[in-house]
Design a protein around this motif. Sequence first.
Motif, PDB file in Angstrom:
ATOM      1  N   GLU A 163      -4.230   3.458 -11.514  1.00  0.00           N
ATOM      2  CA  GLU A 163      -3.038   3.881 -12.269  1.00  0.00           C
ATOM      3  C   GLU A 163      -3.444   4.889 -13.349  1.00  0.00           C
ATOM      4  OE1 GLU A 163      -2.085  -0.506 -13.061  1.00  0.00           O
ATOM      5  OE2 GLU A 163      -0.119   0.450 -13.147  1.00  0.00           O
ATOM      6  N   GLY A 164      -4.554   4.581 -14.019  1.00  0.00           N
ATOM      7  CA  GLY A 164      -5.021   5.450 -15.113  1.00  0.00           C
ATOM      8  C   GLY A 164      -5.253   6.869 -14.615  1.00  0.00           C
ATOM      9  N   ALA A 165      -5.933   7.004 -13.463  1.00  0.00           N
ATOM     10  CA  ALA A 165      -6.218   8.345 -12.921  1.00  0.00           C
ATOM     11  C   ALA A 165      -4.911   9.066 -12.599  1.00  0.00           C
ATOM     12  CB  ALA A 165      -7.086   8.217 -11.671  1.00  0.00           C
ATOM     13  N   PHE A 337       3.036  -4.182 -11.006  1.00  0.00           N
ATOM     14  CA  PHE A 337       3.536  -2.813 -10.865  1.00  0.00           C
ATOM     15  C   PHE A 337       2.330  -1.877 -10.817  1.00  0.00           C
ATOM     16  CE2 PHE A 337       6.662  -5.231 -13.338  1.00  0.00           C
ATOM     17  CZ  PHE A 337       7.769  -5.088 -12.505  1.00  0.00           C
ATOM     18  N   ILE A 338       2.453  -0.824 -10.039  1.00  0.00           N
ATOM     19  CA  ILE A 338       1.366   0.161  -9.982  1.00  0.00           C
ATOM     20  C   ILE A 338       1.935   1.512 -10.383  1.00  0.00           C
ATOM     21  CG2 ILE A 338      -0.399   1.219  -8.510  1.00  0.00           C
ATOM     22  CD1 ILE A 338      -0.109  -1.302  -6.702  1.00  0.00           C
ATOM     23  N   PHE A 347       5.057  -1.502  -6.273  1.00  0.00           N
ATOM     24  CA  PHE A 347       5.110  -2.917  -6.647  1.00  0.00           C
ATOM     25  C   PHE A 347       4.440  -3.720  -5.538  1.00  0.00           C
ATOM     26  CE2 PHE A 347       7.456  -7.031  -6.829  1.00  0.00           C
ATOM     27  CZ  PHE A 347       7.099  -7.397  -8.126  1.00  0.00           C
ATOM     28  N   GLY A 348       3.345  -4.391  -5.911  1.00  0.00           N
ATOM     29  CA  GLY A 348       2.614  -5.169  -4.901  1.00  0.00           C
ATOM     30  C   GLY A 348       2.590  -6.625  -5.300  1.00  0.00           C
ATOM     31  N   GLY A 349       2.627  -7.488  -4.300  1.00  0.00           N
ATOM     32  CA  GLY A 349       2.535  -8.904  -4.643  1.00  0.00           C
ATOM     33  C   GLY A 349       2.630  -9.783  -3.420  1.00  0.00           C
ATOM     34  N   GLY A 350       2.409 -11.078  -3.643  1.00  0.00           N
ATOM     35  CA  GLY A 350       2.495 -12.023  -2.541  1.00  0.00           C
ATOM     36  C   GLY A 350       1.733 -13.292  -2.850  1.00  0.00           C
ATOM     37  N   ASP A 351       1.281 -13.917  -1.769  1.00  0.00           N
ATOM     38  CA  ASP A 351       0.617 -15.224  -1.871  1.00  0.00           C
ATOM     39  C   ASP A 351      -0.895 -15.025  -1.743  1.00  0.00           C
ATOM     40  OD1 ASP A 351      -0.359 -17.752  -1.606  1.00  0.00           O
ATOM     41  OD2 ASP A 351       0.831 -18.287   0.163  1.00  0.00           O
ATOM     42  N   PHE A 352      -1.592 -15.118  -2.860  1.00  0.00           N
ATOM     43  CA  PHE A 352      -3.042 -14.902  -2.845  1.00  0.00           C
ATOM     44  C   PHE A 352      -3.795 -16.137  -2.356  1.00  0.00           C
ATOM     45  CE2 PHE A 352      -3.900 -10.692  -4.644  1.00  0.00           C
ATOM     46  CZ  PHE A 352      -2.618 -10.321  -5.026  1.00  0.00           C
ATOM     47  N   ARG A 368      12.622   2.509  -9.941  1.00  0.00           N
ATOM     48  CA  ARG A 368      13.045   1.126 -10.235  1.00  0.00           C
ATOM     49  C   ARG A 368      11.860   0.279 -10.683  1.00  0.00           C
ATOM     50  NH1 ARG A 368      16.063   1.802  -5.715  1.00  0.00           N
ATOM     51  NH2 ARG A 368      18.298   1.703  -6.035  1.00  0.00           N
ATOM     52  N   TRP A 369      10.724   0.410  -9.979  1.00  0.00           N
ATOM     53  CA  TRP A 369       9.557  -0.423 -10.332  1.00  0.00           C
ATOM     54  C   TRP A 369       8.993   0.005 -11.677  1.00  0.00           C
ATOM     55  CZ3 TRP A 369      10.626  -4.207  -7.625  1.00  0.00           C
ATOM     56  CH2 TRP A 369      10.910  -4.132  -6.265  1.00  0.00           C
ATOM     57  N   HIS A 370       9.062   1.297 -11.953  1.00  0.00           N
ATOM     58  CA  HIS A 370       8.608   1.758 -13.274  1.00  0.00           C
ATOM     59  C   HIS A 370       9.478   1.112 -14.367  1.00  0.00           C
ATOM     60  CE1 HIS A 370       7.482   4.295 -16.627  1.00  0.00           C
ATOM     61  NE2 HIS A 370       8.752   4.630 -16.771  1.00  0.00           N
ATOM     62  N   LEU A 371      10.796   1.123 -14.137  1.00  0.00           N
ATOM     63  CA  LEU A 371      11.668   0.486 -15.136  1.00  0.00           C
ATOM     64  C   LEU A 371      11.400  -1.018 -15.204  1.00  0.00           C
ATOM     65  CD1 LEU A 371      15.094   2.312 -14.728  1.00  0.00           C
ATOM     66  CD2 LEU A 371      13.329   2.638 -16.461  1.00  0.00           C
ATOM     67  N   GLY A 372      11.007  -1.599 -14.077  1.00  0.00           N
ATOM     68  CA  GLY A 372      10.636  -3.015 -14.062  1.00  0.00           C
ATOM     69  C   GLY A 372       9.473  -3.291 -15.000  1.00  0.00           C
ATOM     70  N   LYS A 373       8.484  -2.407 -14.989  1.00  0.00           N
ATOM     71  CA  LYS A 373       7.335  -2.615 -15.885  1.00  0.00           C
ATOM     72  C   LYS A 373       7.770  -2.443 -17.344  1.00  0.00           C
ATOM     73  CE  LYS A 373       2.767  -1.162 -17.280  1.00  0.00           C
ATOM     74  NZ  LYS A 373       1.407  -0.758 -16.996  1.00  0.00           N
TER      75      LYS A 373
END
Length: 385
Positions: A163-165, A337-338, A347-352, A368-373
């Motif tokens: 994300e930083g890059a 969020f990425i 937006f990534g996620g799930g069952d680790f 939308r995901w940016h606003l989510g963060k």
Amino acid sequence: MADSKTILILGGGVGGVATARALRKRLATTHRIVLVDRERDHVFAPSLLWLMVGKRTADAITRPLLRLARKDIDVRVGNVEHIDPDRRIVTVAGEKIAADYLVITLGADLVPDVIPGLAQAGHNFYTRSGAASLWSALRNLRAGRIVVLTAAPAYKCPAAPYEGAMLIDDSFRRQGLRDRVQIELYAAEPAPMGVAGPHVSSAVTQLLAAKGIPYHPEHQVTAVDADRKRLTFANGTEVDFDLLAYVPPHRAPAVIRDSGLTGESGWMSVDRHTLQTRWPNVFAIGDVVSIPLALGKPLPKAGVFANREAEVVAENIAHAMAGQAEPARFDGHGDCFIEIGGGKAGFGGGDFYAEPKPAVTLRQPSWRWHLGKVWVEKSWLYTKL
Ligand SMILES: Cc1cc2nc3c(=O)[nH]c(=O)nc-3n(C[C@H](O)[C@H](O)[C@H](O)COP(=O)(O)OP(=O)(O)OC[C@H]3O[C@@H](n4cnc5c(N)ncnc54)[C@H](O)[C@@H]3O)c2cc1C
């Protein structure tokens, strides 16, 4: 009061604040909740990525921990010097505090000094001061080569350097200077966000490529020459830079190691569902623990897990104090969020905990995901502290 208990929380980061708040909701004020941190301020770490590109100020992402006193949480500012888990006695700045229940959430120590020259040569954007100094350096750079570096293969928030890059890329595009700067990412790990699976890794690699950010995985830095501005890697490669932004190596906090609380992994071990350690009434959550997964790598270190683990531990302490046996269980679910720049995030996620490997999906980047963060940031800063 004979039935008054003390719950001592070590650490006022994500896990500590979430545990204290969740316990206070569940326990009568006759029970003491004590939270200890060596820092006066709580920093919302996900926003360091915005601080480093000038989209936030340091003050905007910081809150005094003492605000928790308004919620009947006893905040102590001091260094945790020793932990005796058998007796649940903790030494804080020379004073011994006894606990009925102990929750350890001291995070990870950041140790740039294990790579010679690293701390002198670059900006550690995993700290508030490093993210702020990176922004000062970025805003003065008009041309040159920027290297984003992960100095060890495992670190908290595996998305953050990627994300930083991309946020640095966005910053130079907005200034109309992108064609005058090269941005490259050198990573110690073999692929981005490896625990999430090859499809997530490849999606992140493609995002970098689309932004013209060359990616060099499996480059373990061994030394940095601050005068010549040169990185040396274990594979013999040498790379020059004008500006270096890095993620430092991590290790378990010194007090955890010195008190003999680490397991074989070098971090604390817990039951993966209850976060109970091998000592009665002693729990550990967040970055300080290592939870092995079936695929052979540990659960990534992330605030989303620290927060959910805190809820489970608070619930179980409250249940135990009420004499109820059925424990809540942490199920290994998490998401993040990425940020990719341009006002968008994936937006990534799930069952680790899924077996044989984590079941994680990545949603397409969108505003939308940016606003989510942004929403998560605001709700953390304005409702937790
Ligand atoms: C740039 C960046 C971006 C991130 N983005 C995300 C994201 O988008 N999503 C996500 O889920 N996670 C993210 N994270 C990771 C997240 O911040 C951590 O995983 C989370 O803070 C872990 O919580 P914790 O309570 O275990 O540790 P911390 O939040 O690190 O808290 C540990 C606390 O213990 C204190 N402490 C340590 N040792 C002592 C001692 N001896 N005495 C007293 N106090 C001590 C520290 O001062 C600290 O306040 C990000 C992290 C960074 C750096």
